[in-house]
Design a protein around this motif. Structure first.
Motif, PDB file in Angstrom:
ATOM      1  N   SER A  19       0.762  -1.248   0.052  1.00 41.49           N
ATOM      2  CA  SER A  19       0.025   0.138   0.048  1.00 41.49           C
ATOM      3  C   SER A  19       0.843   1.268  -0.013  1.00 41.49           C
ATOM      4  O   SER A  19       0.094   2.442  -0.075  1.00 41.49           O
ATOM      5  N   SER A  20       2.212   0.967   0.225  1.00 44.46           N
ATOM      6  CA  SER A  20       3.054   2.322   0.553  1.00 44.46           C
ATOM      7  C   SER A  20       4.631   2.029   0.178  1.00 44.46           C
ATOM      8  O   SER A  20       4.559   0.985   0.069  1.00 44.46           O
ATOM      9  N   GLY A  21       5.125   3.028  -0.114  1.00 40.99           N
ATOM     10  CA  GLY A  21       6.794   2.913  -0.295  1.00 40.99           C
ATOM     11  C   GLY A  21       7.334   2.254   0.961  1.00 40.99           C
ATOM     12  O   GLY A  21       8.290   1.444   0.815  1.00 40.99           O
ATOM     13  N   THR A  22       6.844   2.571   2.270  1.00 39.86           N
ATOM     14  CA  THR A  22       7.499   2.111   3.254  1.00 39.86           C
ATOM     15  C   THR A  22       7.274   0.544   3.612  1.00 39.86           C
ATOM     16  O   THR A  22       8.127  -0.129   3.763  1.00 39.86           O
ATOM     17  N   GLU A  23       6.036   0.315   3.345  1.00 37.50           N
ATOM     18  CA  GLU A  23       5.825  -1.116   3.441  1.00 37.50           C
ATOM     19  C   GLU A  23       6.440  -1.982   2.242  1.00 37.50           C
ATOM     20  O   GLU A  23       7.026  -3.225   2.576  1.00 37.50           O
ATOM     21  N   ALA A  24       6.774  -1.404   1.177  1.00 41.08           N
ATOM     22  CA  ALA A  24       7.468  -1.914   0.054  1.00 41.08           C
ATOM     23  C   ALA A  24       8.935  -2.242   0.663  1.00 41.08           C
ATOM     24  O   ALA A  24       9.438  -3.336   0.362  1.00 41.08           O
TER      25      ALA A  24
END
Ligand SMILES: Cc1ncc(COP(=O)(O)O)c(C=O)c1O
Length: 428
Positions: free
Chosen positions: A126-131
């Motif tokens: 859902s986000s760059g953080t999670e990626a």
């Protein structure tokens, strides 16, 4: 003197924005600091936007602005781009949230793998953080180790902020922090940790850390160390993937093992992806042993998937990205000339730029340590007074809808903002 000027700027900001002040007062009752993103926590209160179109914004007090922040690089296509709106509208008709897969996911995955040479397969988040969390976790599983080598000033999301002395809400990975653009510090860390590293997590240009490009020799050196020691190299291209159609790694001729992207690819909707080498990505494949589960209710949310398909398939053409890059290079050169007359400078790469209140050379986060940030805060307020919105840290991004006219308006406002105080005042 700088304090007086800043106080005056804060008072002027508050006076022009009574609705924003009221909004903040009610938000602060239930939201810490009245925001949900620390980066928006502005003094005296956050900038509150009612609507946006193209590269323009209207705040809740009715003032209009030229937007040169583009939601911290998300807004590469400008606000409300037609292709994304159509994609969202099509989802509104067919429905969303089914607990099932959809053809559009395979299409987005294909478009990413065709675009980025080092991606054999991808996983959405859902986000760059999670990626980045998925990338680091995969590297930990692949290696059997948990130590992450990161860089001072590196920002990889809300839970992965590596600036020395930062008080971020980080996940408790074991970290070893090296200096950016300093291959010796990385070599020493490899010597100290030997085979006990899970991965190196690196932005090809320090993004939030100040738009500081990595030297090609430094980045190649890190690549070689990772290859020699069998350590997974993760390129966080959440910001830099816009520099060329194939991302920064295509410009550099360096392939990462895992690459993360996000932000603008979702066209303004929550999006993240990690992609990379088959032998690491297969750890997410249930037909492979060993494999690991990774779920997320919104990993394949239909709005983001449809928007990403439109962005990758229709909006982000090679020609447009190349033009954007060249425009950014020109704007930074002109901005830098103006900024240097008052002891500032601009760093960056293509359509991403940071304004720094120092004229000393900047190659790493350490070069920014101890500089007086009040000057860039004052410049932010002076630009806002001239109806130009940038990041409060001096972050500027260009979008596909900026043109010669808007760039000229930006540079005019920048010149006037710098002239609002004499050299003595800026430096006091
Ligand atoms: C380089 C980089 N990586 C990761 C992230 C985190 O992305 P997101 O805010 O979508 O979680 C950011 C956000 O600013 C970023 O700049």
């Amino acid at each position: 003197m700088l304090d007086d000027a800043l106080q005056h700027a804060h008072a002027r900001y508050a006076q022009r924005r009574p609705m924003s002040a009221r909004l903040h007062a009610s938000a602060a009752r239930f939201l810490p600091s009245g925001t949900t993103r620390s980066v928006l926590d502005l003094t005296p209160f956050p900038f509150a936007v009612e609507s946006g179109w193209g590269c323009r914004l209207r705040d809740v007090d009715g003032h209009e602005y030229l937007d040169y922040l583009g939601d911290y690089s998300v807004g590469l296509a400008g606000h409300n781009p037609r292709e994304v709106r159509e994609a969202v509208e099509s989802v509104l008709v067919s429905g969303w949230s089914f607990g099932a897969v959809a053809p559009v996911e395979a299409e987005v995955a294909r478009l990413l793998c065709e675009r980025y040479a080092s991606m054999d397969r991808v996983r959405f988040t859902s986000s760059g953080t999670e990626a980045n969390l998925v990338a680091v976790s995969l590297a930990a599983k692949a290696s059997g180790h948990t130590t992450v080598l990161g860089f001072d000033g590196g920002y990889h999301g809300g839970f992965l902020s590596f600036a020395r002395g930062s008080d971020s809400l980080n996940v408790p990975f074991e970290l070893t922090i090296c200096d950016y653009n300093d291959l010796d510090s990385v070599t020493s860390a490899f010597r100290a940790y030997g085979g006990r590293l899970a991965c190196v997590l690196l932005e090809p240009m320090l993004g939030s850390g100040g738009r500081i490009p990595g030297d090609a020799t430094f980045l190649q050196g890190v690549r070689d160390l990772c290859t020699d020691h069998g350590v997974v190299l993760i390129f966080d291209e959440v910001q830099t993937s816009r520099t060329t159609p194939g991302g920064a790694q295509s410009a550099l001729g360096i392939n990462a093992d895992l690459t993360t992207v996000g932000k603008y690819i979702g066209g303004g909707l929550g999006f993240g992806a990690v992609g990379g080498r088959e032998d690491v990505m297969c750890l997410l494949d249930r037909s492979h042993e060993p494999h690991f589960d990774h779920s997320g209710t919104f990993n394949n949310n239909r709005f983001s998937m449809a928007a990403a398909a439109a962005m990758l398939g229709r909006v982000l053409t090679a020609e447009r990205l190349d033009d954007l890059h060249q425009r950014g290079e020109r704007l930074r050169k002109h901005a830098d000339e103006l900024l240097r007359t008052r002891g500032f400078q601009a760093t960056g790469w293509g359509s991403l730029m940071s304004i720094h209140p120092t004229d000393r050379p900047i190659r790493s986060a350490a070069d920014l340590a101890g500089i007086d940030r009040r000057r860039v805060q004052l410049l932010f307020h002076e630009l806002l007074e001239r109806n130009v919105y940038i990041g409060r840290s001096g972050f500027v991004t260009l979008s596909l809808v900026h043109d010669d006219e808007t760039d000229h308006a930006f540079l005019t406002a920048l010149g006037e903002a710098l002239d609002a105080h004499d050299h003595h005042e800026w430096m006091s």
